[in-house]
Design a protein around this motif. Structure first.
Motif, PDB file in Angstrom:
ATOM      1  N   ALA A 247      39.695 -39.852 -61.874  1.00 42.96           N
ATOM      2  CA  ALA A 247      38.694 -40.912 -61.771  1.00 42.96           C
ATOM      3  C   ALA A 247      37.579 -40.538 -60.804  1.00 42.96           C
ATOM      4  N   HIS A 248      37.642 -39.342 -60.219  1.00 44.66           N
ATOM      5  CA  HIS A 248      36.585 -38.864 -59.313  1.00 44.66           C
ATOM      6  C   HIS A 248      36.068 -37.523 -59.854  1.00 44.66           C
ATOM      7  N   PRO A 249      34.757 -37.312 -59.887  1.00 41.17           N
ATOM      8  CA  PRO A 249      34.224 -36.057 -60.440  1.00 41.17           C
ATOM      9  C   PRO A 249      34.780 -34.805 -59.766  1.00 41.17           C
ATOM     10  N   TYR A 250      35.057 -34.860 -58.464  1.00 42.11           N
ATOM     11  CA  TYR A 250      35.592 -33.661 -57.799  1.00 42.11           C
ATOM     12  C   TYR A 250      37.022 -33.367 -58.279  1.00 42.11           C
ATOM     13  N   GLY A 286      25.798 -40.416 -47.287  1.00 40.11           N
ATOM     14  CA  GLY A 286      26.401 -41.134 -48.413  1.00 40.11           C
ATOM     15  C   GLY A 286      27.660 -40.447 -48.878  1.00 40.11           C
ATOM     16  N   CYS A 287      27.742 -40.125 -50.170  1.00 43.35           N
ATOM     17  CA  CYS A 287      28.906 -39.399 -50.699  1.00 43.35           C
ATOM     18  C   CYS A 287      28.785 -37.925 -50.347  1.00 43.35           C
ATOM     19  N   ARG A 288      29.811 -37.372 -49.727  1.00 46.29           N
ATOM     20  CA  ARG A 288      29.756 -35.970 -49.296  1.00 46.29           C
ATOM     21  C   ARG A 288      29.740 -34.988 -50.469  1.00 46.29           C
ATOM     22  N   PHE A 289      30.115 -35.467 -51.669  1.00 41.24           N
ATOM     23  CA  PHE A 289      30.165 -34.590 -52.839  1.00 41.24           C
ATOM     24  C   PHE A 289      28.850 -34.605 -53.608  1.00 41.24           C
ATOM     25  N   ARG A 290      27.878 -35.392 -53.177  1.00 43.17           N
ATOM     26  CA  ARG A 290      26.695 -35.653 -54.011  1.00 43.17           C
ATOM     27  C   ARG A 290      25.877 -34.396 -54.294  1.00 43.17           C
ATOM     28  N   THR A 291      25.905 -33.393 -53.375  1.00 43.83           N
ATOM     29  CA  THR A 291      25.086 -32.198 -53.597  1.00 43.83           C
ATOM     30  C   THR A 291      25.648 -31.321 -54.720  1.00 43.83           C
ATOM     31  N   ARG A 292      26.878 -31.587 -55.148  1.00 39.45           N
ATOM     32  CA  ARG A 292      27.476 -30.786 -56.221  1.00 39.45           C
ATOM     33  C   ARG A 292      27.843 -31.644 -57.436  1.00 39.45           C
ATOM     34  N   CYS A 293      27.522 -32.912 -57.378  1.00 37.79           N
ATOM     35  CA  CYS A 293      27.988 -33.839 -58.415  1.00 37.79           C
ATOM     36  C   CYS A 293      26.914 -34.058 -59.477  1.00 37.79           C
ATOM     37  N   PRO A 294      27.214 -33.822 -60.753  1.00 40.51           N
ATOM     38  CA  PRO A 294      26.211 -34.017 -61.807  1.00 40.51           C
ATOM     39  C   PRO A 294      25.952 -35.483 -62.113  1.00 40.51           C
ATOM     40  N   PHE A 295      26.749 -36.382 -61.560  1.00 45.75           N
ATOM     41  CA  PHE A 295      26.565 -37.820 -61.814  1.00 45.75           C
ATOM     42  C   PHE A 295      25.845 -38.518 -60.668  1.00 45.75           C
ATOM     43  N   ALA A 296      25.412 -37.743 -59.654  1.00 45.74           N
ATOM     44  CA  ALA A 296      24.865 -38.371 -58.439  1.00 45.74           C
ATOM     45  C   ALA A 296      23.709 -39.322 -58.776  1.00 45.74           C
ATOM     46  N   MET A 297      23.736 -40.488 -58.130  1.00 43.23           N
ATOM     47  CA  MET A 297      22.701 -41.521 -58.329  1.00 43.23           C
ATOM     48  C   MET A 297      22.049 -41.784 -56.973  1.00 43.23           C
ATOM     49  N   ASP A 298      21.003 -42.591 -56.949  1.00 46.73           N
ATOM     50  CA  ASP A 298      20.332 -42.903 -55.676  1.00 46.73           C
ATOM     51  C   ASP A 298      21.313 -43.485 -54.664  1.00 46.73           C
ATOM     52  N   VAL A 299      22.189 -44.363 -55.148  1.00 45.26           N
ATOM     53  CA  VAL A 299      23.120 -45.034 -54.236  1.00 45.26           C
ATOM     54  C   VAL A 299      24.054 -44.021 -53.549  1.00 45.26           C
ATOM     55  N   CYS A 300      24.287 -42.881 -54.182  1.00 45.26           N
ATOM     56  CA  CYS A 300      25.209 -41.880 -53.633  1.00 45.26           C
ATOM     57  C   CYS A 300      24.640 -41.252 -52.361  1.00 45.26           C
ATOM     58  N   THR A 301      23.307 -41.215 -52.234  1.00 45.01           N
ATOM     59  CA  THR A 301      22.671 -40.691 -51.026  1.00 45.01           C
ATOM     60  C   THR A 301      22.689 -41.733 -49.910  1.00 45.01           C
ATOM     61  N   VAL A 304      28.068 -44.681 -48.418  1.00 46.68           N
ATOM     62  CA  VAL A 304      29.368 -44.003 -48.496  1.00 46.68           C
ATOM     63  C   VAL A 304      30.234 -44.775 -49.501  1.00 46.68           C
ATOM     64  N   PRO A 305      30.775 -44.098 -50.539  1.00 47.26           N
ATOM     65  CA  PRO A 305      31.608 -44.825 -51.505  1.00 47.26           C
ATOM     66  C   PRO A 305      32.954 -45.216 -50.890  1.00 47.26           C
ATOM     67  N   LEU A 306      33.394 -46.429 -51.161  1.00 41.51           N
ATOM     68  CA  LEU A 306      34.679 -46.910 -50.645  1.00 41.51           C
ATOM     69  C   LEU A 306      35.752 -46.752 -51.726  1.00 41.51           C
ATOM     70  N   SER A 317      37.183 -42.797 -54.514  1.00 45.23           N
ATOM     71  CA  SER A 317      36.003 -43.200 -53.737  1.00 45.23           C
ATOM     72  C   SER A 317      34.764 -42.638 -54.420  1.00 45.23           C
ATOM     73  N   CYS A 318      34.220 -43.414 -55.361  1.00 40.59           N
ATOM     74  CA  CYS A 318      33.076 -42.947 -56.143  1.00 40.59           C
ATOM     75  C   CYS A 318      32.294 -44.151 -56.649  1.00 40.59           C
ATOM     76  N   HIS A 319      30.964 -44.082 -56.490  1.00 42.10           N
ATOM     77  CA  HIS A 319      30.107 -45.187 -56.918  1.00 42.10           C
ATOM     78  C   HIS A 319      30.098 -45.371 -58.436  1.00 42.10           C
ATOM     79  N   LEU A 320      30.562 -44.379 -59.202  1.00 44.81           N
ATOM     80  CA  LEU A 320      30.589 -44.536 -60.662  1.00 44.81           C
ATOM     81  C   LEU A 320      31.437 -45.737 -61.078  1.00 44.81           C
ATOM     82  N   HIS A 321      32.347 -46.153 -60.216  1.00 49.06           N
ATOM     83  CA  HIS A 321      33.224 -47.277 -60.570  1.00 49.06           C
ATOM     84  C   HIS A 321      32.573 -48.630 -60.293  1.00 49.06           C
TER      85      HIS A 321
HETATM   86 FE1  SF4 Z   1      29.218 -38.243 -57.631  1.00 51.39          FE
HETATM   87 FE2  SF4 Z   1      28.073 -40.421 -56.598  1.00 51.39          FE
HETATM   88 FE3  SF4 Z   1      30.640 -40.455 -57.296  1.00 51.39          FE
HETATM   89 FE4  SF4 Z   1      29.841 -39.082 -55.180  1.00 51.39          FE
HETATM   90  S1  SF4 Z   1      29.756 -41.288 -55.415  1.00 51.39           S
HETATM   91  S2  SF4 Z   1      31.257 -38.393 -56.722  1.00 51.39           S
HETATM   92  S3  SF4 Z   1      27.858 -38.313 -55.883  1.00 51.39           S
HETATM   93  S4  SF4 Z   1      28.861 -40.201 -58.646  1.00 51.39           S
END
Ligand code: SF4
Length: 344
Positions: A247-250, A286-301, A304-306, A317-321
């Motif tokens: 459920a998390h891109p990483y 924000g999300c520490r994975f955002r620099t490598r995540c293809p789904f990154a959105m503005d909110v990810c910067t 911090v996802p809970l 812990s991902c804003h996609l949810h």
């Molecule tokens: Fe990717 Fe955003 Fe989810 Fe982080 S919070 S894993 S950047 S979609």
């Protein structure tokens, strides 16, 4: 609810790494708010790339390095708040097996001395009982009791790791950190050691934290898994759910690199994880994975996802949810299929 053997809440490890030219202290936040729990007799797998903070987490739980803050409880005992003297006593209840059996055993000691040492420190057993316990423990790890007179250099890598496991288990600990216990061994020896650890756990009821970068090893050993990225846990849950329905891109990227028996599935789901871990001294906002995540959105910067509860167990812990596609606790798989992911 089952009583926990180990309960860790909001653990932080911070290293002081000198100061800037302007005299500001430079700090490396190696573990950032890790929480995890392990019931007695169970194994939790802790996975992530090299440098994700998983070994540091294991060492901080055991107080082999000092946490900056957080709670660590072994049964009802407060480990994080224990004094140096109390920690020495607690060592009997919590042990570690290191990755490298070649350097973790003192080469100048016989196996007898190596295995007797923890008994001398932690028990008042008479010499005859200690000798008997050494023989019994060697047998339990599949080594002949007569090997007690030998030195570590007389053994193969797999045999040395058996000795290291015997040394950890001889004091009957409640909890053991297995820090990459088979990664220095060849594949056939790996499965022997993993089977040995499972047998020992069934007989002793010891809880294990299995720190490993090899996801196949973790899936084999651990009913539950926690995925770490840059000092934080990004996903937890039953291994079957996390491996099949991440459920998390990483997590999805890590798992996609594990060879599956079905080549079609492997091709369709493969996610290329490009780039290295960002500098932990200056992690992304924000999300520490955002620099490598293809789904990154503005909110990810910005935020911090809970952790969000995931269907089938655990959290991610991902804003996609909660934003954008709003997966709402569902698997990421449909999203992977609808967009070819290329980690950048
Ligand atoms: Fe990717 Fe955003 Fe989810 Fe982080 S919070 S894993 S950047 S979609």
């Amino acid at each position: 609810m089952t009583a926990l053997c180990l309960n860790v809440e909001d653990l932080h490890v911070v290293y002081d790494v000198g100061s800037t030219a302007l005299g500001r202290r430079r700090r490396l936040h190696a573990v950032n708010g890790v929480s995890l729990a392990i019931p007695p007799g169970e194994t939790l797998g802790l996975v992530g790339e090299s440098g994700s903070g998983k070994s540091t987490t294991g060492l901080a739980i055991l107080r082999l390095i000092e946490p900056a803050s957080g709670s660590v409880r072994l049964g009802n005992t407060d480990v994080a708040g224990a004094s140096r003297q109390e920690i020495r006593k607690l060592r009997r209840r919590m042990q570690i097996v290191f990755q490298d059996p070649f350097s973790s055993l003192n080469p100048s000691m016989t196996i007898q001395t190596l295995l007797e040492e923890p008994l001398l420190i932690h028990t008042d057993m008479p010499a005859s009982e200690r000798r008997a316990m050494v023989g019994k423990t060697l047998e339990a790890v599949g080594l002949h009791p007569g090997y007690a007179v030998r030195y570590p250099h007389e053994f193969s890598g797999g045999q040395r790791q058996r000795v290291a496991i015997a040394r950890a288990m001889i004091v009957r600990p409640e909890f053991v950190v297995l820090d990459e216990p088979v990664s220095a061994l060849d594949v056939s020896t790996q499965s022997q050691i993993l089977n040995l650890l499972k047998t020992i756990q069934t007989e002793s009821g010891t809880a294990f934290l299995l720190v490993a970068h090899d996801l196949a090893v973790v899936r084999l050993m651990s009913p539950n898994v926690a995925v770490m990225y840059l000092g934080e846990i990004v996903e937890t849950g039953p291994s079957a759910r996390v491996y099949d329905q991440p459920a998390h891109p990483y997590s999805a990227a890590l798992i996609s690199a594990v060879p599956f028996p079905d080549p079609q599935r492997q091709r369709g789901d493969r996610i290329i994880l490009r780039g290295d871990l960002p500098n932990p001294m200056a992690p992304p906002s924000g999300c520490r994975f955002r620099t490598r995540c293809p789904f990154a959105m503005d909110v990810c910067t910005a935020e911090v996802p809970l952790p969000v509860p995931i269907e089938g167990g655990g959290t991610a812990s991902c804003h996609l949810h909660t934003h954008g596609p709003r997966l709402g606790g569902q698997s990421l798989r449909p999203l992977i299929h609808t967009r070819r992911m290329q980690m950048v």
